[in-house]
Write a protein that holds these residues in place. Sequence first.
Motif: not given
Length: 313
Positions: A59-68
Motif C-alpha cells: 500500500p502506498l499513497a501518492m506523494g509519499d516520501p517513501f516512494d523515492a
Amino acid sequence: MIVTLTANPSLDRTVVLPAPLQVGDVQSADSAREDAGGKGINVARAIAAAGEDCLAVLPLAMGDPFDAALREAALRTQAVPVRGHVRANLAITDPAGVTTKLNLPGAELSADEAAAVIDAVVAASAGAGWLVLAGSLPPGVADDFYVRIMRAVRAAHGTAAPFIAVDASGPALACVVADGAPDLIKPNDDELGELVGMPLDGADTAAVLEVARSLVPARVGAALITLGSRGAVLVRADGAWLARPPRIQVRSTVGAGDSSLAGYVLAAMRGADHEERLRLAIRYGAAAASLPGTQAPTPADLPVGDVPVARLA
C-alpha cells in the motif's frame, strides 16, 4: 515469479554508533542511512538482486516520501493507493553488532483499502511460484488478514496457486497457523516461543525441534526457524535439519531474517533440495548481518565459508 506483500512498509533509518548505546546520554553517530524497508520489501530486494523475477505489492499513497527510497531500490512494484503515509523505523547499531530498534505502528488501512490490497495480491499471484506474506499488520486490519489473503489466492487460482510463505509474529502468526495452512513459516526462536506460549529464546535445538514438530505437518507445511548466530532449523514432514552459519563480522542484524527467507525461496525456485535451501537461507542471513542498515545482499555478498548441515530427525 515470486510475489511479496508488505502490508506495513517502513522507511528504515539506521544510525551507526562508535560505542554502545548509552540510554539517557547524548552520543555522536558515525553514520546514518535510509532504506525502503518492511519485511516483504527486504525479501523482494534480495530476490531481485539475485536476478529472479519478483513483484513487490504494497500500500502506498501518492506523494509519499517513501516512494523515492523505493525507486532507489530498483524493485518491480505494484502500489495499492491508500491515504496514509508509510511509517519510519529507527535502528541503532553499535560496533559489536548489537541493534536497538524503534518501530512505529504505521498508517491505518480502511476496509476498502484492505480489500484493495487483497485483490492486488490475488491478481499479482497468477502464475507465481511463491507468495511471501511478510511483516507486521497495519492498524485497521484484523489479525486474520493474512489468512483472508491466503484463502482468496487459493480460491482464485486453485491447483495453480503459488506456495505461500509467511513471516509474521504475534496474533497474525497465530491466526495463520490456526487457520491458514501455510506452506512455510519463518519465525525466529523468540517468535516461535510466543506462538506456543513458552520461552524459546536461546533454547537448545532439541527444544526448538520439539515445538516445531507440534506444528509440522499438522498445521504448517514446513518451518524455517532462525536462531541468530546459532544458525537455523528447517523442519518438514520428512525430516529436520540444523545449519550453522560461517564466521562473519556482524554490522547490523536488521533484515537478516528477511534475507534468510529470501535465500530459502530462491533455492526452492531453483529446484534445490531441502539441505541446499537451508544452506542458502543461512548464507543470505549471514550476508545481511554483515552489511550496514537494511541493505539487501547480492550474490557477491554471500560468505564463502562452510555451512555445515546436520540432520536432526
